[in-house]
Design a protein around this motif. Structure first.
Motif, short mmCIF file in Angstrom:
data_model
loop_
_atom_site.label_atom_id
_atom_site.label_comp_id
_atom_site.label_asym_id
_atom_site.label_seq_id
_atom_site.Cartn_x
_atom_site.Cartn_y
_atom_site.Cartn_z
N GLY A 465 0.81 -1.21 0.00
CA GLY A 465 0.00 0.00 0.00
C GLY A 465 0.84 1.26 0.00
O GLY A 465 2.05 1.23 -0.26
N TRP A 466 0.20 2.39 0.32
CA TRP A 466 0.88 3.68 0.32
C TRP A 466 1.52 3.97 1.68
O TRP A 466 0.98 3.60 2.72
N GLY A 477 6.73 6.04 10.17
CA GLY A 477 5.73 5.21 10.83
C GLY A 477 5.61 3.86 10.16
O GLY A 477 6.34 3.52 9.23
N SER A 478 4.66 3.08 10.63
CA SER A 478 4.48 1.72 10.11
C SER A 478 3.16 1.51 9.39
O SER A 478 2.94 0.46 8.80
N ALA A 479 2.25 2.48 9.45
CA ALA A 479 0.93 2.32 8.85
C ALA A 479 1.01 2.33 7.33
O ALA A 479 1.89 2.96 6.74
N ASN A 483 -4.55 5.17 -0.07
CA ASN A 483 -4.13 6.23 -0.97
C ASN A 483 -3.48 7.33 -0.12
O ASN A 483 -3.67 7.37 1.10
N ALA A 484 -2.75 8.21 -0.76
CA ALA A 484 -2.08 9.30 -0.04
C ALA A 484 -1.72 10.40 -1.02
O ALA A 484 -1.56 10.16 -2.22
N ASP A 485 -1.60 11.62 -0.49
CA ASP A 485 -1.22 12.76 -1.32
C ASP A 485 -0.08 13.51 -0.63
O ASP A 485 0.40 13.11 0.43
N ASN A 486 0.33 14.62 -1.22
CA ASN A 486 1.55 15.30 -0.79
C ASN A 486 1.39 16.05 0.53
O ASN A 486 0.30 16.52 0.88
N GLY A 507 4.17 10.97 10.93
CA GLY A 507 3.29 9.86 10.61
C GLY A 507 2.12 9.69 11.56
O GLY A 507 1.32 8.75 11.41
N LYS A 508 1.98 10.59 12.51
CA LYS A 508 0.88 10.48 13.46
C LYS A 508 -0.40 11.04 12.86
O LYS A 508 -0.40 12.11 12.25
#
Length: 690
Positions: A465-466, A477-479, A483-486, A507-508
């Protein structure tokens, strides 16, 4: 002398790089850097018959350069090395060999080691079952080894019996002994034909052996060695060429562009060895090259890529003496490049320089040139499609002088540099990774999809995944996310279980997933979608503009385009109307304080007061970038300044926004970059791909 015309019965080898043809446009960014190397290395041996070369130094270390698409140079992150690199794990070496997709060495203790990432090796591995090796011969996909007891062993591909063990069709992972051979003093392996010289000077051959009957020649399978009639008093061999014990040379095989060396370029086959009368006092041969006792090089044959070494591309049907190199002790001929070792332990190369195989100079054909041990200083700046010849198509960069950066990497696509790193889609593994400004891997990670770096973070997608990485390639982080953006304003939108939220730079999760859709922050606000409508939140997650809009754009300035009740207008950061809804379509304001709007089917530009500054007259219009914008009429684009003046004619089928004073454009026949005056900075023909 016997010459027989070939009647379309030969199987020939065409070795091509991996090709995919894709499109990418990007803006400019430039930083300079240099890579250092060891200039004081002394070499004692060189090897290579295809697209990569190995060199052995006086300390027993192995260096390699050229094609690395199979990992044959000891790592799998770069598809090509223009400068020799030391191959880790190849130490205490006395013999070297270079096949098409692998590298082989013999260490001082007589053991054999091989490197090829295509074989699943992450480190050099020892070839089990063989020791006391005194000579090695690498072919494209198999290897022969001569032991000190005079026997020959082989492993790898055996489809036509090239391993000489009485069978064909079954590849061998462990060495098998070649039958009926003893007292062997020299070995050679062409693409699929194996040869050996015995102590009496006779030659034995097996594998893909050509046999002629009348005017017809055909390559057949010979699984056990048979005597090569008409060839005797031989000292050593290369591909269809033999050095005799008296220092003369004989040649046989296909006469392609004069490769036989007797003065004719007529395409034919010579099954019997022909003596090359002009060659005497020869101490080593390699394909269509010969080295004399006093260190001179004779060369002949095909010269399409300058591989003869005389600085031209004219075929040479007779051997010529090269004037630009001397004191040579050994030579190794690849498909398009030749490498020579001189008495002082230095390396020279010549031939095809289309992709910078020899030098980053603009010349495509190079005469003998010192092999560089340090990479030249280059500036990666503008991504461009690069088609060095008629069968490869890839992407590279322009340097700060507008010249193509020749580093021979095969990238399917590239992105511009962002925060000192650029994403490249490598042919070597069909994955994305990041490079530094000098073209080296930034870190070891490889990804299926990547986005540019923003605030020291980049969104990347792997099989799980992203996720986000920092500039060292470390995960934040580990999650993993759907999807993800900038990142912007210290936050990035991420998709978790069909809802979007925002994480911070560590990453929190700081704004819990709750939105149907979400955009990156800009100017402290981010557009989010709830209940089918768009609104805006601040960096704490507080709703500052209610969700009442059908569509929205990003805050590029102090106002934003929004759609309400089918019409477009502009609001400020408090949600108050700056320009009430009245347009059929609208795009963002820019630093030029102008925005494209659509009125009665045509596009024009308004100012912040809503006044039409450039009247609606275009089929399409882009927001201004660096004071310039693309406008479209009759299906073609032109460049216009913020006064409404056209800097170019309507000639482009595609225009990308300006970035650092350059814009990518495409016409019906050309593509490249234009400057802020609308003049071509870099221009090249569009290649119609096969």
């Amino acid at each position: 002398m016997r010459s027989v015309y070939i009647k379309l019965r030969f199987t020939t080898l065409v070795l091509c790089g991996l090709l995919l043809f894709m499109t990418s446009y990007a803006g400019a960014s430039g930083v300079s850097a240099a890579t250092t190397g060891n200039k004081d290395v002394t070499f004692t041996d060189v090897a290579g018959e295809y697209y990569h070369f190995l060199a052995l130094d006086s300390q027993g270390n192995v260096w390699g350069w050229g094609n690395n698409i199979a990992g044959q140079l000891g790592e799998d992150t770069i598809s090509y090395h223009t400068v020799p690199i030391r191959i880790k794990g190849f130490e205490n070496v006395k013999l070297i060999g270079a096949g098409y997709d692998h590298s082989t060495v013999v260490k001082q203790d007589g053991t054999v080691w091989v490197w090829s990432a295509n074989q699943g090796d992450t480190q050099p591995r020892q070839v089990k079952g063989i020791t006391d090796v005194i000579d090695i011969a690498d072919s494209a996909y198999y290897t022969l080894a001569l032991r000190k007891d005079g026997t020959v062993w082989g492993w790898g591909r055996n489809d036509v019996g090239q391993l000489g063990n009485g069978r064909n069709g079954d590849d061998e992972t462990l060495p098998v002994q070649v039958q009926l051979l003893s007292n062997v003093t020299a070995i050679s392996a062409s693409f699929d034909e194996s040869l050996a010289v015995t102590s009496d000077g006779n030659v034995w051959r097996w594998g893909g052996v050509v046999k002629c009957s009348g005017n017809t020649c055909k390559k057949g399978s010979v699984s056990s060695p048979e005597l090569f009639e008409g060839l005797s008093n031989v000292k050593s061999l290369s591909d269809e060429i033999a050095l005799l014990q008296d220092g003369t040379v004989v040649k046989w095989g296909i006469n392609y562009q004069g490769s036989i060396g007797i003065g004719t370029t007529e395409y034919s086959y010579f099954p019997d060895p022909v003596q090359l009368s002009s060659l005497t006092d020869i101490v080593q041969v390699s394909k269509t090259r010969a080295v004399t006792e006093d260190g001179q090089v004779w060369s002949w044959g095909p010269n399409t890529y300058g591989q003869v070494g005389d600085g031209t591309t004219e075929p040479r049907p007779k051997p010529i003496k090269l004037s630009r190199i001397n004191n040579v002790v050994e030579i190794s001929s690849g498909e398009e490049v030749t490498v020579a070792l001189t008495r002082d332990g230095k390396l020279y190369e010549w031939g095809n320089n289309d992709n910078g195989q020899i030098s980053n100079e603009s010349a495509n054909i190079m005469a003998p040139t010192p092999v560089p041990m340090t990479r030249q200083i280059v500036t990666y700046a503008l991504p461009i499609p690069w088609h060095p010849n008629d069968w490869t198509f890839a992407w590279t960069y322009l340097n700060d002088k507008g010249s193509v950066v020749k580093d021979n990497q095969i990238y399917y696509r590239v992105k511009p540099f962002s925060e000192g790193l650029a994403a490249v889609h490598r042919a070597s593994n069909d994955l994305w990774s990041f490079i530094t400004v000098n073209g080296d891997p930034a870190f070891s990670g490889d990804y299926r999809i990547v986005k540019d770096f923003h605030q020291g973070r980049a969104a990347v997608k792997d099989k799980d995944g992203w996720q986000f990485i920092n500039t060292k390639g470390e995960f934040i982080g580990s999650a993993r996310y759907l999807n993800a953006d900038n990142f912007a304003n210290g936050l990035a939108p991420v998709l978790v279980d069909k809802k979007w939220g925002y994480i911070n730079l560590s990453g929190k999760m700081v704004i819990v997933p709750q939105f149907a859709s979400a955009q990156s922050f800009a100017n402290g606000l981010a557009a989010v979608k709830t209940n089918g409508k768009w609104g805006f939140i601040d960096t704490t997650g507080k709703v500052v503009i209610k969700s009442v809009y059908t569509a929205v754009g990003p805050f590029t300035g102090q106002v934003i385009a929004v759609n309400q009740n089918g019409k477009w207008g502009y609001i400020n950061k408090t949600g108050a109307w700056v320009i009430k809804p009245q347009y059929e379509d609208a795009k963002a304001f820019s630093s030029a304080l102008l925005a494209p709007v659509k009125v009665k089917g045509k596009w024009g530009y308004i100012n912040l007061a809503g006044k039409l500054i450039i009247s609606p007259q275009y089929e399409d219009a882009a927001p201004f970038q660096e004071g310039l914008a693309g406008v479209k009429k009759n299906g073609l684009w032109a460049i216009m300044n913020n006064k409404g003046k056209l800097l170019t004619s309507f000639e482009f089928v595609e225009v990308q926004p300006y970035n650092n004073k350059f814009a990518w454009v495409v016409t019906a026949t050309d593509n490249g970059y234009i400057d802020s005056a609308g003049k071509w900075y870099y221009k090249d023909k569009i290649v119609k791909l096969p």
